[in-house]
Scaffold this active site. Sequence first.
Site, short mmCIF file in Angstrom:
data_model
loop_
_atom_site.label_atom_id
_atom_site.label_comp_id
_atom_site.label_asym_id
_atom_site.label_seq_id
_atom_site.Cartn_x
_atom_site.Cartn_y
_atom_site.Cartn_z
N GLU A 176 0.83 -1.22 0.00
CA GLU A 176 0.00 0.00 0.00
C GLU A 176 0.87 1.27 0.00
O GLU A 176 1.16 1.82 1.05
CB GLU A 176 -0.95 0.02 1.21
CG GLU A 176 -1.87 1.24 1.21
CD GLU A 176 -2.76 1.34 2.44
OE1 GLU A 176 -3.68 2.18 2.43
OE2 GLU A 176 -2.54 0.60 3.42
N LYS A 213 -2.71 -1.95 -2.92
CA LYS A 213 -3.76 -1.08 -2.39
C LYS A 213 -3.34 0.35 -2.70
O LYS A 213 -2.34 0.84 -2.17
CB LYS A 213 -3.95 -1.29 -0.89
CG LYS A 213 -5.07 -0.43 -0.30
CD LYS A 213 -5.46 -0.86 1.10
CE LYS A 213 -6.53 0.07 1.67
NZ LYS A 213 -7.08 -0.38 2.95
#
Length: 295
Positions: A176, A213
């Site tokens: 992420e 992400k």
Amino acid sequence: MNKVQMDRIQTGKGFIAALDQSGGSTPKALLQYGIKEDSYSNEEEMFDLVHDMRKRIITSPSFSSEYILGAILFENTMDRTIDDQFTADYLWEKKGVIPFLKIDKGLSDIENGVQLMKPIPDLDSLLKRAVEKNIFGTKMRSVIKDANHEGIKKVVEQQFEIGKRIIAAGLVPIIEPEVDIHSLDKEESEKILKHEIFNQFSNLGQDEKVMLKLSIPTKDNFFSDLVGEPHIARVVALSGGYTQIEANEKLSRNQGLIASFSRALSQSLTAQQTDEEFNATLSNSIKAIYAASIT
């Protein structure tokens, strides 16, 4: 790695619920839920309250595998139980929802326009515990504030370096590198970020997979070439401070991108709601996020 879970993550319809606010962000999450800081006097009481909140979400009839593929937990939730089962086992066995674990220890100070992850000194033992608790994958977050090539390169290198250790432990990493939605050069940061992510694939073995992400891109479908990449199990989007309506609207314009929302999932839920009100509110949120995720 659980093959049934991997197949579901790669091909299933739905989204990932992010229930992973940890130490620093828990008071904010509780406040949003209608519990003020004077309601608890120490960290243990705070974590009891946040577990009650998460348990209420997870055990709700609205929280089901019909709409939800996975849920991201933080360490404290992984170690606790729901109806006498560890949370990850309850999620998978009772709900058909795949459990993930947030593993980062927060962010370092800004340098070169980015915030790298702080060191994770107990990473190997944490990953071992996660495997023992039947966790499928992990999540770790860095933040990009400016389109600084050196900084973004370091973020991606750090993420994939730790990602390789996670894969070696038998888990699937969610990488992420969040681009701040308020960044003045967000689109430029996304271009550099995508380039650096593609550079990392040559360091992965043929069968090694990660999830990504990412912030919802400035330009619609900018990440579509990542969605079909063989090393990518799934690309999910964070809400990043957008309201649920804004996040859903932006997400729905990006084919193949699914939600992994935190605040945008729980924004209208409060401790004061009756179970009927709570479940109805959660159901509306889940259905709206699901609809935006299957475009």
